[in-house]
Write a protein that holds these residues in place. Structure first.
Motif, PDB file in Angstrom:
ATOM      1  N   LEU A 127       2.307  39.010  68.266  1.00 14.85           N
ATOM      2  CA  LEU A 127       3.572  38.368  67.921  1.00 14.85           C
ATOM      3  C   LEU A 127       4.114  38.733  66.540  1.00 14.85           C
ATOM      4  CD1 LEU A 127       2.723  34.761  69.224  1.00 14.85           C
ATOM      5  CD2 LEU A 127       3.785  36.639  70.492  1.00 14.85           C
ATOM      6  N   GLU A 128       3.293  39.273  65.673  1.00 17.90           N
ATOM      7  CA  GLU A 128       3.707  39.498  64.273  1.00 17.90           C
ATOM      8  C   GLU A 128       4.936  40.386  64.162  1.00 17.90           C
ATOM      9  OE1 GLU A 128      -0.380  39.093  61.643  1.00 17.90           O
ATOM     10  OE2 GLU A 128      -0.073  40.880  62.868  1.00 17.90           O
ATOM     11  N   ALA A 129       4.992  41.452  64.953  1.00 18.47           N
ATOM     12  CA  ALA A 129       6.139  42.363  64.864  1.00 18.47           C
ATOM     13  C   ALA A 129       7.432  41.656  65.256  1.00 18.47           C
ATOM     14  CB  ALA A 129       5.909  43.584  65.745  1.00 18.47           C
ATOM     15  N   ASP A 130       7.364  40.776  66.265  1.00 20.37           N
ATOM     16  CA  ASP A 130       8.555  40.036  66.677  1.00 20.37           C
ATOM     17  C   ASP A 130       8.996  39.059  65.595  1.00 20.37           C
ATOM     18  OD1 ASP A 130       8.798  41.189  69.295  1.00 20.37           O
ATOM     19  OD2 ASP A 130       7.081  39.981  69.920  1.00 20.37           O
ATOM     20  N   VAL A 131       8.023  38.454  64.896  1.00 23.82           N
ATOM     21  CA  VAL A 131       8.362  37.538  63.802  1.00 23.82           C
ATOM     22  C   VAL A 131       9.036  38.295  62.672  1.00 23.82           C
ATOM     23  CG1 VAL A 131       7.400  36.001  62.039  1.00 23.82           C
ATOM     24  CG2 VAL A 131       6.561  35.878  64.398  1.00 23.82           C
ATOM     25  N   ARG A 132       8.495  39.462  62.312  1.00 17.43           N
ATOM     26  CA  ARG A 132       9.090  40.263  61.235  1.00 17.43           C
ATOM     27  C   ARG A 132      10.503  40.703  61.588  1.00 17.43           C
ATOM     28  NH1 ARG A 132       3.763  42.477  60.953  1.00 17.43           N
ATOM     29  NH2 ARG A 132       4.417  44.235  62.262  1.00 17.43           N
ATOM     30  N   ALA A 133      10.725  40.983  62.874  1.00 20.22           N
ATOM     31  CA  ALA A 133      12.044  41.448  63.318  1.00 20.22           C
ATOM     32  C   ALA A 133      13.016  40.303  63.569  1.00 20.22           C
ATOM     33  CB  ALA A 133      11.895  42.289  64.574  1.00 20.22           C
ATOM     34  N   GLY A 134      12.533  39.056  63.490  1.00 23.30           N
ATOM     35  CA  GLY A 134      13.412  37.915  63.712  1.00 23.30           C
ATOM     36  C   GLY A 134      13.608  37.556  65.172  1.00 23.30           C
ATOM     37  N   ARG A 135      12.896  38.223  66.058  1.00 22.96           N
ATOM     38  CA  ARG A 135      13.014  37.906  67.486  1.00 22.96           C
ATOM     39  C   ARG A 135      12.289  36.615  67.838  1.00 22.96           C
ATOM     40  NH1 ARG A 135      12.178  43.633  67.541  1.00 22.96           N
ATOM     41  NH2 ARG A 135       9.929  43.288  67.755  1.00 22.96           N
ATOM     42  N   LEU A 136      11.269  36.294  67.050  1.00 26.87           N
ATOM     43  CA  LEU A 136      10.541  35.040  67.203  1.00 26.87           C
ATOM     44  C   LEU A 136      10.427  34.361  65.845  1.00 26.87           C
ATOM     45  CD1 LEU A 136       7.588  36.038  69.607  1.00 26.87           C
ATOM     46  CD2 LEU A 136       9.630  34.727  70.208  1.00 26.87           C
ATOM     47  N   VAL A 137      10.258  33.059  65.878  1.00 22.83           N
ATOM     48  CA  VAL A 137      10.064  32.277  64.658  1.00 22.83           C
ATOM     49  C   VAL A 137       8.661  31.684  64.686  1.00 22.83           C
ATOM     50  CG1 VAL A 137      10.835  30.276  63.326  1.00 22.83           C
ATOM     51  CG2 VAL A 137      12.522  31.702  64.527  1.00 22.83           C
ATOM     52  N   GLN A 138       7.891  31.909  63.617  1.00 22.28           N
ATOM     53  CA  GLN A 138       6.563  31.320  63.554  1.00 22.28           C
ATOM     54  C   GLN A 138       6.660  29.840  63.235  1.00 22.28           C
ATOM     55  OE1 GLN A 138       3.918  32.994  60.635  1.00 22.28           O
ATOM     56  NE2 GLN A 138       2.157  31.800  61.327  1.00 22.28           N
ATOM     57  N   LEU A 139       5.957  29.037  64.011  1.00 19.88           N
ATOM     58  CA  LEU A 139       5.928  27.593  63.800  1.00 19.88           C
ATOM     59  C   LEU A 139       4.611  27.188  63.132  1.00 19.88           C
ATOM     60  CD1 LEU A 139       7.329  26.475  67.280  1.00 19.88           C
ATOM     61  CD2 LEU A 139       8.607  26.841  65.155  1.00 19.88           C
ATOM     62  N   PHE A 140       4.660  26.195  62.291  1.00 16.79           N
ATOM     63  CA  PHE A 140       3.485  25.652  61.607  1.00 16.79           C
ATOM     64  C   PHE A 140       2.688  26.721  60.849  1.00 16.79           C
ATOM     65  CE2 PHE A 140       4.144  23.224  65.593  1.00 16.79           C
ATOM     66  CZ  PHE A 140       4.591  22.035  65.046  1.00 16.79           C
ATOM     67  N   PRO A 141       3.367  27.563  60.052  1.00 16.04           N
ATOM     68  CA  PRO A 141       2.617  28.604  59.316  1.00 16.04           C
ATOM     69  C   PRO A 141       1.640  28.026  58.301  1.00 16.04           C
ATOM     70  CG  PRO A 141       4.873  28.453  58.527  1.00 16.04           C
ATOM     71  CD  PRO A 141       4.797  27.589  59.742  1.00 16.04           C
ATOM     72  N   GLN A 142       1.873  26.780  57.869  1.00 15.75           N
ATOM     73  CA  GLN A 142       0.978  26.154  56.902  1.00 15.75           C
ATOM     74  C   GLN A 142      -0.280  25.597  57.546  1.00 15.75           C
ATOM     75  OE1 GLN A 142       3.716  24.961  58.108  1.00 15.75           O
ATOM     76  NE2 GLN A 142       3.685  22.724  58.322  1.00 15.75           N
ATOM     77  N   HIS A 143      -0.317  25.584  58.870  1.00 20.68           N
ATOM     78  CA  HIS A 143      -1.479  25.068  59.589  1.00 20.68           C
ATOM     79  C   HIS A 143      -2.430  26.208  59.964  1.00 20.68           C
ATOM     80  CE1 HIS A 143       1.125  21.572  59.976  1.00 20.68           C
ATOM     81  NE2 HIS A 143       0.101  20.873  60.417  1.00 20.68           N
ATOM     82  N   GLU A 144      -3.675  25.869  60.070  1.00 22.04           N
ATOM     83  CA  GLU A 144      -4.688  26.829  60.510  1.00 22.04           C
ATOM     84  C   GLU A 144      -4.932  26.636  61.993  1.00 22.04           C
ATOM     85  OE1 GLU A 144      -9.389  27.943  59.728  1.00 22.04           O
ATOM     86  OE2 GLU A 144      -8.288  26.726  58.269  1.00 22.04           O
ATOM     87  N   LEU A 145      -4.890  27.738  62.734  1.00 22.62           N
ATOM     88  CA  LEU A 145      -5.152  27.702  64.171  1.00 22.62           C
ATOM     89  C   LEU A 145      -6.542  28.274  64.435  1.00 22.62           C
ATOM     90  CD1 LEU A 145      -2.007  27.457  63.991  1.00 22.62           C
ATOM     91  CD2 LEU A 145      -1.926  28.626  66.190  1.00 22.62           C
ATOM     92  N   PRO A 146      -7.109  27.961  65.581  1.00 18.77           N
ATOM     93  CA  PRO A 146      -8.434  28.497  65.889  1.00 18.77           C
ATOM     94  C   PRO A 146      -8.422  30.023  65.889  1.00 18.77           C
ATOM     95  CG  PRO A 146      -7.816  26.790  67.458  1.00 18.77           C
ATOM     96  CD  PRO A 146      -6.591  27.089  66.657  1.00 18.77           C
ATOM     97  N   SER A 147      -9.497  30.610  65.437  1.00 18.00           N
ATOM     98  CA  SER A 147      -9.655  32.064  65.493  1.00 18.00           C
ATOM     99  C   SER A 147     -10.966  32.375  66.208  1.00 18.00           C
ATOM    100  CB  SER A 147      -9.662  32.662  64.083  1.00 18.00           C
ATOM    101  OG  SER A 147     -10.755  32.158  63.341  1.00 18.00           O
TER     102      SER A 147
END
Length: 292
Positions: free
Chosen positions: A243-263
C-alpha cells in the motif's frame, strides 16, 4: 594410499621413463613411488610395467590404463578448477519460493539489482503462499512470513512484515474519516475471506485496541483487496509494501499512522548443506542487505 595420487605417480613414471624420475617430479622418494605402483597393480590384479635394472616398458594393459588415468586426472583437474571458479563468482540457476505479495511488491523490484550484480546467476522465482518443501521440491531458499516451526532449516531474519490501514479519499469523503480505532466498527472493512478473526488490533501509548470489524466484501487475495480499496469499497488492512506506493501517490490515505499494528517476522530459509553454494550465499547476503 590415495588412488588419484597413485594414478599421478604412474602417469609420471610412464612419461618420465622411470619411477625414480616420477618420484623426483612428484616430490616423493623412489621407494614411495614404487609403493604407489605396487598398490595400483595389487588393486587391479594386473601388471602395469615390466621393469629391469636398465629400462621399463608398458604392458598391453598398462598402456590402456595409462590413457584412462590421463583422462580421469584431466576431468578431476577441470572439476577442481570449476569449483574454484564458482567460489569466486556466483553462477548457475537459483530456484526460490516467496509469498505472492512479498514476491510481487518487494522481491521483484529488488531482483533487478541482484541480477545486475551477479550476471552469471539466473533466478527461477515461484510465487506461492503455500509452504513449500525445499528438499522435495528442489528449492534452494524460501521467504517465510510468520513464526517458524522447529526444523533443520537455517533461517536468517529479515525486517518484520508491517501492516497498514488505508482507504481511498473517495471513500473517506463519502463515509467520513475514523478518528479513533473504535470507529472502524462503523465502517465497511475489507478482509480476507479466509480470515479466522473478525478483529483488527492496534496499539498506541494509551493502550491496545482489539476492534471488531465487518464488511460486505471479502476476498481471498491481497492485491484484489488493494484494488477494492482503491475503488472506494472500504477500509483495508494489508502489508505496507502493498500500500505504501498508493499512499505516496495520494491514491490511498493511511489511517491511524500514530498507532502500531501487528507485524510478522520475516525470514529467508535454506537447507544447511546448500549454503556453501556461492550463488545461494550471494542471494542470502543480498536479502539481508536489502531487507534486513
Amino acid at each position: 594410499m590415495d588412488l588419484l595420487d597413485s594414478m599421478q605417480v604412474y602417469v609420471l613414471a610412464v612419461e618420465k621413463g622411470s619411477l625414480s624420475a616420477a618420484a623426483t617430479a612428484y616430490g616423493i622418494s623412489a621407494t614411495m613411488a614404487g609403493n604407489h605402483l605396487r598398490t595400483l597393480e595389487k588393486r587391479l590384479g594386473m601388471q602395469l610395467l615390466n621393469r629391469t635394472t636398465r629400462r621399463q616398458h608398458l604392458t598391453t594393459f598398462g598402456e590402456d590404463y595409462y590413457g584412462r588415468c590421463k583422462e580421469i586426472l584431466r576431468l578431476v583437474a577441470e572439476t577442481d578448477a570449476q569449483a574454484q571458479s564458482l567460489q569466486l563468482a556466483p553462477a548457475g540457476k537459483l530456484r526460490i519460493s516467496a509469498p505472492v505479495t512479498f514476491g510481487t511488491e518487494a522481491l521483484m523490484p529488488a531482483l533487478a539489482q541482484y541480477l545486475e550484480r551477479h550476471p552469471q546467476v539466473s533466478v527461477d522465482l515461484v510465487l506461492s503462499d503455500r509452504v513449500v518443501d525445499l528438499l522435495e521440491e528442489g528449492f534452494e531458499a524460501a521467504i517465510r512470513i510468520g513464526e517458524l516451526p522447529d526444523s533443520t532449516l537455517i533461517a536468517k531474519s529479515l525486517a518484520p512484515y508491517r501492516l497498514m490501514i488505508c482507504a481511498s479519499p473517495e471513500y473517506l469523503a463519502r463515509r467520513g474519516t475514523p478518528t479513533k480505532p473504535e470507529d472502524l466498527s462503523q465502517h465497511e472493512c475489507l478482509a480476507f475471506s479466509t480470515a479466522a478473526l473478525s478483529h483488527w488490533r492496534l496499539s498506541d501509548q494509551d493502550g491496545s485496541y482489539r476492534v471488531p470489524v465487518s464488511g460486505r466484501l471479502q476476498i481471498n487475495q491481497g492485491q484484489a483487496l488493494r484494488v477494492a480499496a482503491l475503488k472506494g469499497l472500504g477500509i483495508v488492512q494489508q502489508p505496507a509494501i502493498l500500500l505504501e506506493a498508493d499512499v505516496r501517490a495520494g491514491r490511498l490515505v493511511q489511517l491511524f499512522p500514530q498507532h502500531e499494528l501487528p507485524s510478522k517476522p520475516t525470514s529467508v530459509v535454506y537447507l544447511p548443506d546448500r549454503y556453501r553454494s556461492p550463488k545461494l550465499r550471494s542471494f542470502v547476503d543480498f536479502l539481508v542487505e536489502r531487507f534486513g
